[in-house]
Design a protein around this motif. Structure first.
Motif, PDB file in Angstrom:
ATOM      1  N   ASP A 285     115.906  77.845  77.390  1.00  0.00           N
ATOM      2  CA  ASP A 285     116.940  78.531  78.167  1.00  0.00           C
ATOM      3  C   ASP A 285     117.011  80.024  77.854  1.00  0.00           C
ATOM      4  N   PRO A 286     117.025  80.437  76.576  1.00  0.00           N
ATOM      5  CA  PRO A 286     117.027  81.883  76.308  1.00  0.00           C
ATOM      6  C   PRO A 286     115.764  82.585  76.807  1.00  0.00           C
ATOM      7  N   THR A 287     114.629  81.887  76.779  1.00  0.00           N
ATOM      8  CA  THR A 287     113.389  82.465  77.283  1.00  0.00           C
ATOM      9  C   THR A 287     113.471  82.669  78.791  1.00  0.00           C
ATOM     10  N   LEU A 288     114.066  81.708  79.491  1.00  0.00           N
ATOM     11  CA  LEU A 288     114.253  81.861  80.938  1.00  0.00           C
ATOM     12  C   LEU A 288     115.126  83.070  81.257  1.00  0.00           C
ATOM     13  N   VAL A 289     116.205  83.239  80.517  1.00  0.00           N
ATOM     14  CA  VAL A 289     117.091  84.382  80.732  1.00  0.00           C
ATOM     15  C   VAL A 289     116.314  85.683  80.530  1.00  0.00           C
ATOM     16  N   LEU A 290     115.561  85.757  79.439  1.00  0.00           N
ATOM     17  CA  LEU A 290     114.784  86.962  79.149  1.00  0.00           C
ATOM     18  C   LEU A 290     113.738  87.232  80.228  1.00  0.00           C
TER      19      LEU A 290
ATOM     20  N   CYS B 116     113.387  90.516  82.545  1.00  0.00           N
ATOM     21  CA  CYS B 116     112.166  91.332  82.537  1.00  0.00           C
ATOM     22  C   CYS B 116     111.596  91.482  83.937  1.00  0.00           C
ATOM     23  N   VAL B 117     111.536  90.399  84.694  1.00  0.00           N
ATOM     24  CA  VAL B 117     111.003  90.458  86.053  1.00  0.00           C
ATOM     25  C   VAL B 117     111.888  91.352  86.916  1.00  0.00           C
ATOM     26  N   ALA B 118     113.206  91.236  86.772  1.00  0.00           N
ATOM     27  CA  ALA B 118     114.120  92.098  87.538  1.00  0.00           C
ATOM     28  C   ALA B 118     113.913  93.563  87.166  1.00  0.00           C
ATOM     29  N   ASP B 119     113.765  93.839  85.882  1.00  0.00           N
ATOM     30  CA  ASP B 119     113.516  95.218  85.435  1.00  0.00           C
ATOM     31  C   ASP B 119     112.203  95.747  86.011  1.00  0.00           C
ATOM     32  N   LEU B 120     111.173  94.916  85.996  1.00  0.00           N
ATOM     33  CA  LEU B 120     109.863  95.349  86.476  1.00  0.00           C
ATOM     34  C   LEU B 120     109.838  95.546  87.988  1.00  0.00           C
ATOM     35  N   GLU B 121     110.666  94.819  88.717  1.00  0.00           N
ATOM     36  CA  GLU B 121     110.735  95.013  90.168  1.00  0.00           C
ATOM     37  C   GLU B 121     111.304  96.390  90.499  1.00  0.00           C
ATOM     38  N   LYS B 122     112.160  96.909  89.640  1.00  0.00           N
ATOM     39  CA  LYS B 122     112.730  98.249  89.828  1.00  0.00           C
ATOM     40  C   LYS B 122     111.750  99.341  89.389  1.00  0.00           C
ATOM     41  N   ALA B 123     110.775  98.975  88.552  1.00  0.00           N
ATOM     42  CA  ALA B 123     109.887  99.963  87.930  1.00  0.00           C
ATOM     43  C   ALA B 123     108.833 100.522  88.880  1.00  0.00           C
ATOM     44  N   GLY B 124     108.542  99.835  89.937  1.00  0.00           N
ATOM     45  CA  GLY B 124     107.560 100.354  90.878  1.00  0.00           C
ATOM     46  C   GLY B 124     106.157  99.826  90.632  1.00  0.00           C
ATOM     47  N   SER B 125     105.194 100.456  91.302  1.00  0.00           N
ATOM     48  CA  SER B 125     103.820  99.947  91.314  1.00  0.00           C
ATOM     49  C   SER B 125     103.100 100.086  89.978  1.00  0.00           C
ATOM     50  N   GLN B 126     103.522 101.008  89.112  1.00  0.00           N
ATOM     51  CA  GLN B 126     102.832 101.165  87.829  1.00  0.00           C
ATOM     52  C   GLN B 126     103.000  99.931  86.939  1.00  0.00           C
ATOM     53  N   GLU B 127     103.989  99.113  87.245  1.00  0.00           N
ATOM     54  CA  GLU B 127     104.217  97.895  86.453  1.00  0.00           C
ATOM     55  C   GLU B 127     103.818  96.627  87.213  1.00  0.00           C
TER      56      GLU B 127
ATOM     57  N   ALA C 214     102.080  93.788  85.007  1.00  0.00           N
ATOM     58  CA  ALA C 214     103.032  93.126  84.098  1.00  0.00           C
ATOM     59  C   ALA C 214     104.013  92.269  84.896  1.00  0.00           C
ATOM     60  N   ARG C 215     104.467  92.771  86.061  1.00  0.00           N
ATOM     61  CA  ARG C 215     105.394  92.011  86.906  1.00  0.00           C
ATOM     62  C   ARG C 215     104.732  90.716  87.380  1.00  0.00           C
ATOM     63  N   GLU C 216     103.475  90.792  87.752  1.00  0.00           N
ATOM     64  CA  GLU C 216     102.731  89.608  88.193  1.00  0.00           C
ATOM     65  C   GLU C 216     102.611  88.588  87.055  1.00  0.00           C
ATOM     66  N   ARG C 217     102.223  89.071  85.859  1.00  0.00           N
ATOM     67  CA  ARG C 217     102.040  88.173  84.716  1.00  0.00           C
ATOM     68  C   ARG C 217     103.369  87.504  84.337  1.00  0.00           C
ATOM     69  N   LEU C 218     104.425  88.317  84.197  1.00  0.00           N
ATOM     70  CA  LEU C 218     105.722  87.749  83.799  1.00  0.00           C
ATOM     71  C   LEU C 218     106.323  86.890  84.907  1.00  0.00           C
ATOM     72  N   GLY C 219     106.039  87.239  86.158  1.00  0.00           N
ATOM     73  CA  GLY C 219     106.490  86.403  87.276  1.00  0.00           C
ATOM     74  C   GLY C 219     105.850  85.030  87.224  1.00  0.00           C
ATOM     75  N   GLU C 220     104.568  85.003  86.894  1.00  0.00           N
ATOM     76  CA  GLU C 220     103.869  83.719  86.764  1.00  0.00           C
ATOM     77  C   GLU C 220     104.438  82.908  85.596  1.00  0.00           C
ATOM     78  N   MET C 221     104.709  83.590  84.490  1.00  0.00           N
ATOM     79  CA  MET C 221     105.299  82.897  83.340  1.00  0.00           C
ATOM     80  C   MET C 221     106.682  82.353  83.699  1.00  0.00           C
ATOM     81  N   LEU C 222     107.469  83.146  84.419  1.00  0.00           N
ATOM     82  CA  LEU C 222     108.799  82.700  84.830  1.00  0.00           C
ATOM     83  C   LEU C 222     108.703  81.475  85.732  1.00  0.00           C
ATOM     84  N   ARG C 223     107.808  81.502  86.713  1.00  0.00           N
ATOM     85  CA  ARG C 223     107.649  80.339  87.602  1.00  0.00           C
ATOM     86  C   ARG C 223     107.248  79.095  86.815  1.00  0.00           C
TER      87      ARG C 223
END
Length: 178
Positions: free
Chosen positions: A106-111, A115-126, A129-138
């Motif tokens: 549960d704490p890992t899911l929250v984190l 992280c994915v929400a933060d990376l979505e705001k970060a733009g294309s340079q991330e 990382a957004r793809e990798r963490l998105g896959e981990m989240l799924r």
């Protein structure tokens, strides 16, 4: 309580395994002792049998009670608390998995969601990382959903499902090499 060589072997091994799973060795050994004991034991009996400090026994018993796999019981004519372990291994496993999910997944899911929400705001340079963490989240979300479905099954159904083993793979159409 006098331990047989087999009981000693099991208790020592369970302690080692507990340490590998991130559980205090003494906590695991006390659990093993209570699991093997045909009668509830008081803290003094546990301390004496395992040759551990009484304070360590008290701490360990609170930890095991917190997990929900050891409970306090009383013995007629004795004012001390006695302790016993769940004896149903399927129920014990279910409780331990649920507790580990609550404490670790549960704490890992929250984190991961943060992280994915933060990376979505970060733009294309991330993007990578957004793809990798998105896959981990799924993955974590899907495994959590699977766990929730499995945890709703009655114990007898779980036993039958475990008994299917290789038949389940064939039933799902994913035999060797697929």
């Amino acid at each position: 309580m006098q331990l047989t060589p087999t009981a000693q072997k099991y208790i020592l091994h369970w302690g080692e395994m507990g340490a590998r799973w991130g559980i205090n060795r003494t906590v695991a050994q006390i659990h093993a002792l209570l699991y093997l004991s045909p009668t509830p034991l008081n803290a003094e009996e546990i301390a004496e049998t395992l040759s551990v400090a009484r304070s360590n026994v008290s701490y360990s018993l609170r930890e095991l009670q917190g997990w929900g796999i050891v409970r306090v019981t009383h013995v007629l004519g004795d004012r001390r608390d006695h302790f016993e372990s769940l004896k149903d291994v399927w129920e014990m496993f279910r409780i331990i998995v649920e507790e580990r999910r609550r404490r670790e997944v549960d704490p890992t899911l929250v984190l991961l969601r943060e992280c994915v929400a933060d990376l979505e705001k970060a733009g294309s340079q991330e993007a990578y990382a957004r793809e990798r963490l998105g896959e981990m989240l799924r993955f974590f979300e899907e495994m959590t959903a699977l766990h929730q479905e499995m945890s709703r099954l009655p114990g007898g159904t779980m036993r039958r499902l475990a008994g299917l083993r290789g038949k389940l793979r064939k039933l799902m159409g994913s035999g060797k090499g697929k």
